[in-house]
Design a protein around this motif. Sequence first.
Motif, PDB file in Angstrom:
ATOM      1  N   ASN A 125     -93.853 -52.905 -23.789  1.00  0.00           N
ATOM      2  CA  ASN A 125     -94.611 -53.460 -24.903  1.00  0.00           C
ATOM      3  C   ASN A 125     -95.014 -52.365 -25.883  1.00  0.00           C
ATOM      4  OD1 ASN A 125     -95.976 -55.932 -26.022  1.00  0.00           O
ATOM      5  ND2 ASN A 125     -97.771 -54.626 -25.782  1.00  0.00           N
ATOM      6  N   ASP A 145     -92.382 -61.242 -20.122  1.00  0.00           N
ATOM      7  CA  ASP A 145     -92.859 -62.459 -20.780  1.00  0.00           C
ATOM      8  C   ASP A 145     -94.304 -62.678 -20.381  1.00  0.00           C
ATOM      9  OD1 ASP A 145     -93.353 -64.882 -21.930  1.00  0.00           O
ATOM     10  OD2 ASP A 145     -91.553 -65.874 -21.150  1.00  0.00           O
ATOM     11  N   ARG A 147     -96.427 -64.737 -21.369  1.00  0.00           N
ATOM     12  CA  ARG A 147     -96.948 -66.104 -21.431  1.00  0.00           C
ATOM     13  C   ARG A 147     -97.311 -66.653 -20.056  1.00  0.00           C
ATOM     14  NH1 ARG A 147     -92.280 -68.648 -25.086  1.00  0.00           N
ATOM     15  NH2 ARG A 147     -91.113 -67.292 -23.663  1.00  0.00           N
ATOM     16  N   TYR A 154    -101.126 -70.022 -27.011  1.00  0.00           N
ATOM     17  CA  TYR A 154    -100.225 -69.127 -27.738  1.00  0.00           C
ATOM     18  C   TYR A 154    -100.748 -68.920 -29.149  1.00  0.00           C
ATOM     19  CZ  TYR A 154     -95.715 -67.007 -28.995  1.00  0.00           C
ATOM     20  OH  TYR A 154     -94.730 -66.138 -29.373  1.00  0.00           O
ATOM     21  N   GLU A 156    -100.709 -65.677 -32.603  1.00  0.00           N
ATOM     22  CA  GLU A 156     -99.998 -64.533 -33.175  1.00  0.00           C
ATOM     23  C   GLU A 156    -100.220 -63.265 -32.363  1.00  0.00           C
ATOM     24  OE1 GLU A 156    -101.233 -62.736 -37.051  1.00  0.00           O
ATOM     25  OE2 GLU A 156     -99.254 -63.440 -37.702  1.00  0.00           O
ATOM     26  N   PHE A 159     -97.875 -63.375 -29.498  1.00  0.00           N
ATOM     27  CA  PHE A 159     -96.516 -63.130 -30.005  1.00  0.00           C
ATOM     28  C   PHE A 159     -96.242 -61.636 -30.126  1.00  0.00           C
ATOM     29  CE2 PHE A 159     -93.641 -62.168 -33.495  1.00  0.00           C
ATOM     30  CZ  PHE A 159     -92.547 -62.984 -33.239  1.00  0.00           C
ATOM     31  N   TYR A 160     -97.169 -60.900 -30.722  1.00  0.00           N
ATOM     32  CA  TYR A 160     -96.933 -59.481 -30.985  1.00  0.00           C
ATOM     33  C   TYR A 160     -97.233 -58.581 -29.786  1.00  0.00           C
ATOM     34  CZ  TYR A 160     -95.878 -60.349 -35.851  1.00  0.00           C
ATOM     35  OH  TYR A 160     -95.267 -60.769 -37.000  1.00  0.00           O
ATOM     36  N   ASN A 162     -95.776 -59.761 -26.732  1.00  0.00           N
ATOM     37  CA  ASN A 162     -94.810 -60.361 -25.820  1.00  0.00           C
ATOM     38  C   ASN A 162     -93.416 -59.867 -26.229  1.00  0.00           C
ATOM     39  OD1 ASN A 162     -94.354 -62.064 -23.583  1.00  0.00           O
ATOM     40  ND2 ASN A 162     -93.553 -63.656 -24.936  1.00  0.00           N
ATOM     41  N   ASP A 165     -90.573 -62.000 -27.465  1.00  0.00           N
ATOM     42  CA  ASP A 165     -90.811 -62.751 -28.694  1.00  0.00           C
ATOM     43  C   ASP A 165     -90.683 -61.878 -29.936  1.00  0.00           C
ATOM     44  OD1 ASP A 165     -91.185 -65.160 -27.418  1.00  0.00           O
ATOM     45  OD2 ASP A 165     -93.365 -65.028 -27.384  1.00  0.00           O
ATOM     46  N   PHE A 166     -91.374 -60.729 -29.947  1.00  0.00           N
ATOM     47  CA  PHE A 166     -91.395 -59.949 -31.186  1.00  0.00           C
ATOM     48  C   PHE A 166     -90.207 -59.013 -31.337  1.00  0.00           C
ATOM     49  CE2 PHE A 166     -93.840 -56.899 -28.501  1.00  0.00           C
ATOM     50  CZ  PHE A 166     -93.200 -55.707 -28.813  1.00  0.00           C
TER      51      PHE A 166
END
Length: 234
Positions: A125, A145, A147, A154, A156, A159-160, A162, A165-166
């Motif tokens: 990350n 992941d 999540r 969930y 933003e 998202f940033y 994970n 995702d990003f």
Amino acid sequence: MIENYRRWYSYNLGFELDMLVYGDRGRPVILFPTSYGRYYQNKDFGLLDAVSWFVNEGLVKIYCPDSIDTLSWYNKSIHPADRVKNHILYDKMLNEELVPWVTLETGVNKAVMAGCSFGGYHAANFSFKHPEKVSAMFSMSGAFDIRMFTEGFYNEDIFYNNPIDFLPGNNQQDLWNMNIILGTSEHDICLESNYILSNILRNKNINHWLDIKPDEMHDWPVWREMFPHYLSTL
């Protein structure tokens, strides 16, 4: 090995953190603990002994900071939105405090990020968010992941933080200059997660090594085998 204990006040987190440091020179390696692990976990499970030659030869200087997982992703007593906020403070600590410290101390302008299991998440990350500060990323049985810790929530911030995702939309040039190794094994509970991340990297034409050990599990013996091998690629 030379071992030093350090404790400092993090202005981002608002409390003191503990860390063990191995060696007196060499490329800086930040080595994260696994889930719930403390700063001494990698020492207690023999991961530092496995790479003592690299430390004693002055090739690497290894920093083992504490995590705050019990305050962030594993803190079931607070809402997932607050869990990720706490993790963002940890990321800021790494970005604004620890990485500048270790690069200044060693005279090397980029750090190596490494970790086993959930420590692999931390390594990946940070590396993919801040590739301009990272020369290499070694994940051993990492999970990517986040999540799984947010109970369906969930936003933003998640998202940033994970990677799966990003990362697809991240086009920072330093990503293509990083030495990336995803270590996993045939019977690893995180094997699928490593396949997914490898596919994302491959689709972006980012060079990396997906290293799958046959007949091994998600456990310390294979990580003690992986870590010295990966350091040798430096």
